[in-house]
Write an enzyme that holds these catalytic residues in place. Structure first.
Site, PDB file in Angstrom:
ATOM      1  N   LYS A  33       0.849  -1.196   0.000  1.00 21.25           N
ATOM      2  CA  LYS A  33       0.000   0.000   0.000  1.00 21.25           C
ATOM      3  C   LYS A  33       0.881   1.241   0.000  1.00 21.25           C
ATOM      4  CE  LYS A  33      -2.192   1.574   3.737  1.00 21.25           C
ATOM      5  NZ  LYS A  33      -1.926   3.052   3.774  1.00 21.25           N
ATOM      6  N   ASP A  60      -3.437   4.234  -1.980  1.00 20.17           N
ATOM      7  CA  ASP A  60      -4.320   4.696  -0.902  1.00 20.17           C
ATOM      8  C   ASP A  60      -4.280   6.224  -0.814  1.00 20.17           C
ATOM      9  OD1 ASP A  60      -5.821   4.915   1.446  1.00 20.17           O
ATOM     10  OD2 ASP A  60      -4.113   4.442   2.741  1.00 20.17           O
ATOM     11  N   LYS A  62      -7.361   8.061  -1.123  1.00 16.69           N
ATOM     12  CA  LYS A  62      -8.662   8.469  -0.576  1.00 16.69           C
ATOM     13  C   LYS A  62      -9.235   9.687  -1.307  1.00 16.69           C
ATOM     14  CE  LYS A  62      -7.310   6.873   4.068  1.00 16.69           C
ATOM     15  NZ  LYS A  62      -5.860   6.708   3.841  1.00 16.69           N
TER      16      LYS A  62
END
Length: 229
Positions: A33, A60, A62
């Protein structure tokens, strides 16, 4: 094919230690990640380097913006060849639908997941940003919204996995941060589970960072965790 549920969070400030850590791990036993700090500094070239090592990448970042902007960002992420990318479910149904359309249209479609409530939050933190519902109710609401939008799953605490699976579908993926082996420090996570506990809850993927990346021997730390599953 990689059947491991473990996603290792490469939470480093720059690529050198991230690559050093990655080279000690096997892409057959984990995925990686990449979060905001590392990606902002190193960008797409790091994704390419990690993919050349054989790793599937969860980007990641978001995303949380107007639908067109998020859709464009998801398209770019797909072009990088990432395995998974995520958005904030609180961005709403239209935003998530636009993101899903962009992901599906890609030549190599990444899995698209949505963050429900950050694992650093508790009921008091939710209240401080104007959300009067309790944690479980807010997570359920956002998970159902992501499911309605056609996303592949959500990022949530292992505590919420059973109710999310029940209110959506068994195949709706749950990616769970806040995973710590027995005796590990909780760091900045409020809702913490061991890897075995999280799998027992029904989690599909476990995000583990410092217990592996800060270990003297990351491969040994990963193997020790896998032995408990």
């Amino acid at each position: 094919m990689n059947h491991s549920p473990i996603i290792i969070a490469l939470d480093f400030p720059q690529k050198e230690p991230a690559l050093t850590c990655a080279k000690q791990l096997s892409p057959q036993h984990c995925r990686l990640k990449i979060g905001s700090e590392l990606f902002t500094r190193e960008g797409a070239p790091l994704i390419a380097q990690l993919r050349e090592l054989g790793f599937e990448i969860f980007l990641d970042l978001k995303f949380h913006d107007i639908p067109n902007t998020v859709a464009a960002a998801v398209r770019v992420a797909a072009d990088l060849g990432v395995w998974m990318v995520n958005v904030h479910a609180s961005g709403g149904l239209a935003m998530m639908q636009a993101a899903k359309e962009a992901a599906t249209a890609a030549k190599q479609a990444p899995l698209l997941t949505a963050v429900t409530v950050l694992t650093s939050f508790d009921d008091a933190a939710l209240g401080s940003v104007g959300v009067d519902d309790l944690m479980e109710s807010q997570v359920q609401r956002l998970a159902r919204l992501a499911f309605t939008a056609g996303l592949d799953g959500v990022v949530c605490s292992a505590a919420e996995v059973p109710v999310i699976k029940k209110s959506t579908a068994p195949q709706f993926l749950t990616v769970t941060p806040g995973i710590r082996p027995q005796q590990s420090a909780h760091d900045d996570q409020k809702r913490v589970f061991t890897p075995k506990e999280a799998l027992a809850q029904g989690s599909d993927y476990l995000v583990i960072g410092r217990p592996i990346t800060r270990a003297a021997d990351p491969a040994q730390a990963l193997n020790a965790i896998m032995a408990t599953l």
